[in-house]
Design an enzyme around this catalytic site. Structure first.
Site, PDB file in Angstrom:
ATOM      1  NE  ARG A 160      -0.907  -0.102   4.895  1.00 58.27           N
ATOM      2  CZ  ARG A 160      -0.041   0.460   5.723  1.00 58.27           C
ATOM      3  NH1 ARG A 160       0.503   1.634   5.444  1.00 58.27           N
ATOM      4  NH2 ARG A 160       0.321  -0.157   6.827  1.00 58.27           N
ATOM      5  CG  HIS A 196      -3.679   1.116   9.006  1.00 56.80           C
ATOM      6  ND1 HIS A 196      -4.096  -0.102   8.525  1.00 56.80           N
ATOM      7  CD2 HIS A 196      -4.472   1.398  10.074  1.00 56.80           C
ATOM      8  CE1 HIS A 196      -5.098  -0.538   9.277  1.00 56.80           C
ATOM      9  NE2 HIS A 196      -5.341   0.352  10.204  1.00 56.80           N
ATOM     10  CE1 TYR A 216       4.069   1.340   8.018  1.00 53.79           C
ATOM     11  CE2 TYR A 216       3.536   2.876   9.798  1.00 53.79           C
ATOM     12  CZ  TYR A 216       3.188   2.250   8.622  1.00 53.79           C
ATOM     13  OH  TYR A 216       1.972   2.509   8.046  1.00 53.79           O
TER      14      TYR A 216
END
Lengths: 325, 360
Positions: free
Chosen positions: B259, B263, B273
């Site tokens: 993606r 999120h 991250y």
């Protein structure tokens, strides 16, 4: 009319609905060939075939989730959770999913599922078999929770539960499975969910109970009668929704009430009923409404269960307190 | 002693048809799709990319609510969906709104779902799907049930469910694929491995080298697919569908994807991250770029055609937002009415209270 135990009445109810509606499916762990660990499904696989009465892998969450999927394809599932203490394994499938599906789909996806399960104390089971966990289920909007106290009711309530288009948790007290027989019609009949029954009329005090505690209440009433106290005993039969009308009507007559449950004291069905009584009938009350419950520990190891479980003496004692308030 | 694990893992090679340059590297596996089908797949991917960009913009303007970005996952989502038929049943995860839209959920309802309006969850008559699942993995056991239901009814249809790499760690994932295998359910389980479950990388989810190999333990077919290659995803899903309806059991498909966005739009910051290098590495595999090259080489696609799709998507988004704005406000009393088939007495009492509150 036939004489049936509660377990026979339950089998009879499932047989009736398996016959009536080809969308009814009965399944669970050991439910097929073995007929269930309590023989609740005895003979059903043989009569209706492996396609409609079958064993599942040993996984309660899978059973719960699969039931939702079967309901989505138009079936009317009657899964069994082998013992209700195992319900924790499937709490999301039942409370998080099944109970919410009608709502989460904007009213378009009903869940006509009846989850049957044995529960209840006094039969020396290992851990997490005997717990009365109905309070966990009654807090969940979207679920109906039914707890019969006798063979006749068990049949009528189970048939009605299977026909209901909302999920029903149908809890069967193990101690009642074979403790007595009574006359149960062989033909089909239903008992409306959410309707209590007055098991014994009395003018002095109302005892509200369900499941095995109905019998404890009746035993206590006999004791009380010797002292000239006439107790009215109400069997709720359904603990969600609760028939408050019958309770309030009775309390308005007797002016005193003691509410009974085998479950622990905190935040249970009894607490809910006490609240409702004081909200709706406080001016009719001559004494505080008391509860007879188990203490707030986890369900005890079986050597301690006879003391832990509320008994008829506890009821007599609480009734005497409200009578002498 | 034989090294069983190594032997099994080495057999799960990533299935690919189009490489990153848009070249066919696996001619034998090329699915039987007409030129018009190929163009339709491209239109859907471009449209969905624009829908994603517009949804993110609308969210930032405060005009949409909960939204999980989809860019990067178009091949996984739409390639698998293109292999389905109308009668197939979708149990999506929360990022899988595009599949619902292409299955028949009107766009304005998708926006209402995002805004937290229950009409967004009401699938129109004949749209075989439920609204996106929020509890990771809960849909997987349900999909086993739908697939079993279809089998019992002898219906030529499948259930398909979607989750992510994180979802494959849930107990319900194992129970779902195991039940489906045991019952021969007509179910396809798609795990879109987009490498991160919010912030946790897939390497930390499991010691297994692939998610696809988990199928082996359930005794069902499993395949790892290049999730940026729409033809590979289509072909794998098509085959899984045929296997399911011919009684040969369920399939687990792992699509390797990414993606590009956060999120969800609720404050996730992927720079915490993920590195830019990783982002770039995956963007070089982009499903739309790759498929565009493939189509252009066949003389099937042009800039004008792409612009037409972009304009159409923008117009339809505009119209759908307008329609969503026009829907009556959701009321608590509406929700009370759909809790049960019949309103129980205690809720009737509460309904009266809220009716009064809402009439003020």
């Amino acid at each position: 009319m036939a004489q049936m135990t509660m377990i026979q009445a339950i089998t009879d109810a499932m047989r009736t609905e398996l016959k009536n509606d080809e969308n009814v499916l009965v399944y669970g762990e050991d439910v097929g060939l073995n007929g269930g660990v309590f023989r609740a499904t005895e003979g059903l696989q043989k009569e209706f075939g492996e396609d409609r009465v079958f064993d599942t892998p040993l996984a309660e969450s899978g059973i719960g989730g699969m039931s939702i999927g079967l309901a989505l394809t138009g079936f009317r599932p009657v899964p069994e959770i082998q013992f209700f203490g195992f319900v924790y394994e499937t709490m999301d499938a039942i409370n998080g999913q099944m109970a919410r599906y009608r709502y989460r789909s904007g009213g378009t996806r009903p869940m006509p599922i009846t989850v049957r399960s044995p529960f209840g104390g006094g039969v020396h089971t290992p851990e997490l078999h005997a717990d009365s966990l109905e309070g966990l289920m009654t807090q969940q909007p979207g679920l109906k929770v039914v707890i019969p106290s006798n063979p006749y009711d068990a049949k009528g309530l189970l048939i009605q539960s299977i026909r209901d288009n909302d999920p029903v948790i149908f809890l069967e007290h193990m101690k009642l499975y074979r403790s007595f027989r009574e006359e149960v019609p062989e033909e089909e009949y239903t008992i409306e969910l959410g309707k209590a029954e007055v098991k014994r009329e009395g003018k002095d005090v109302t005892l509200v109970a369900y499941g095995a505690m109905v019998h404890t209440a009746l035993k206590a009433s006999e004791e009380l009668e010797k002292d000239g106290i006439e107790a009215e005993v109400i069997d709720l039969r359904t603990v969600a929704p609760i028939d408050y009308e019958t309770i309030i009507e009775s309390v308005q007559k007797t002016n005193r009430a003691v509410v009974l449950q085998e479950a622990q004291k905190q935040a249970g069905v009894a607490a809910q009923i006490v609240s409702e009584i004081q909200e709706k009938a406080i001016l009719h009350l001559e004494a505080p409404v008391l509860r007879v419950t188990a203490p707030d520990t986890v369900y005890p190891f079986s050597q301690a269960e006879q003391v832990w479980l509320p008994n008829h003496n506890d009821i007599v004692e609480k009734v005497n307190r409200v009578m002498n308030f | 002693m034989k090294r069983i694990l190594e032997n099994i893992e080495s057999q799960f090679e990533m299935f690919q048809i189009l490489n990153e340059k848009g070249e066919v590297v696996n001619e034998d596996a090329m699915p039987d799709l007409s030129d018009e089908d190929l163009k339709e797949i491209m239109r859907r991917m471009v449209y969905t990319r624009i829908l994603d960009q517009r949804s993110i913009a609308l969210n930032r303007q405060g005009r949409l609510g909960f939204y999980a970005p989809t860019a990067g996952q178009e091949a996984s989502q739409l390639g698998s969906h293109f292999a389905l038929e109308k009668e197939d049943f979708i149990l999506p995860g929360y990022r899988d709104v595009p599949q619902l839209i292409w299955h028949g959920l009107p766009l304005y309802q998708a926006f209402l779902f995002s805004r937290g309006h229950f009409h967004g969850n009401q699938m129109p008559e004949g749209v075989n799907a439920v609204s996106p699942q929020i509890i990771i993995g809960a849909q997987i056991t349900q999909a086993a049930g739908v697939g079993l239901g279809y089998k019992k009814r002898g219906q030529e249809a499948v259930a398909i469910t979607y989750t992510g790499d994180g979802g494959a760690s849930q107990g319900d994932f194992y129970e779902g694929i195991n039940f489906a295998g045991a019952f021969g359910a007509q179910t396809i389980f798609v795990v879109q491995n987009n490498q991160f479950a919010i912030s946790v990388p897939v390497e930390q989810q499991s010691a297994a080298r692939t998610i696809a190999q988990k199928a082996v333990a359930a005794g069902i077919e499993g395949i790892q697919v290049d999730g940026m290659d729409v033809l590979a995803v289509y072909a794998a899903t098509k085959e899984a569908r045929e296997r399911a309806i011919s009684g040969d059991g369920p399939t687990l498909i792992e699509t390797m994807t990414y993606r590009y966005g956060p999120h969800t739009m609720a404050g996730d910051d992927p720079t915490r991250y993920r590195t830019e290098e990783t982002d770039n590495e995956w963007e070089a595999k982009d499903p739309i770029v790759r498929f565009r090259t493939f189509l252009e080489n066949k003389g099937l696609w042009s800039e004008e055609e792409e612009n037409e799709v972009i304009d159409k998507a923008k117009e339809e988004v505009k119209a759908a937002i307008k329609k969503a704005d026009e829907q009556p406000k959701q009321k608590v009393t509406d929700l009370m009415d759909i809790m049960y088939e019949e309103l129980p007495a205690f809720l009737k009492e509460q309904r009266e209270e809220y009716q009064e509150k809402e009439s003020k």
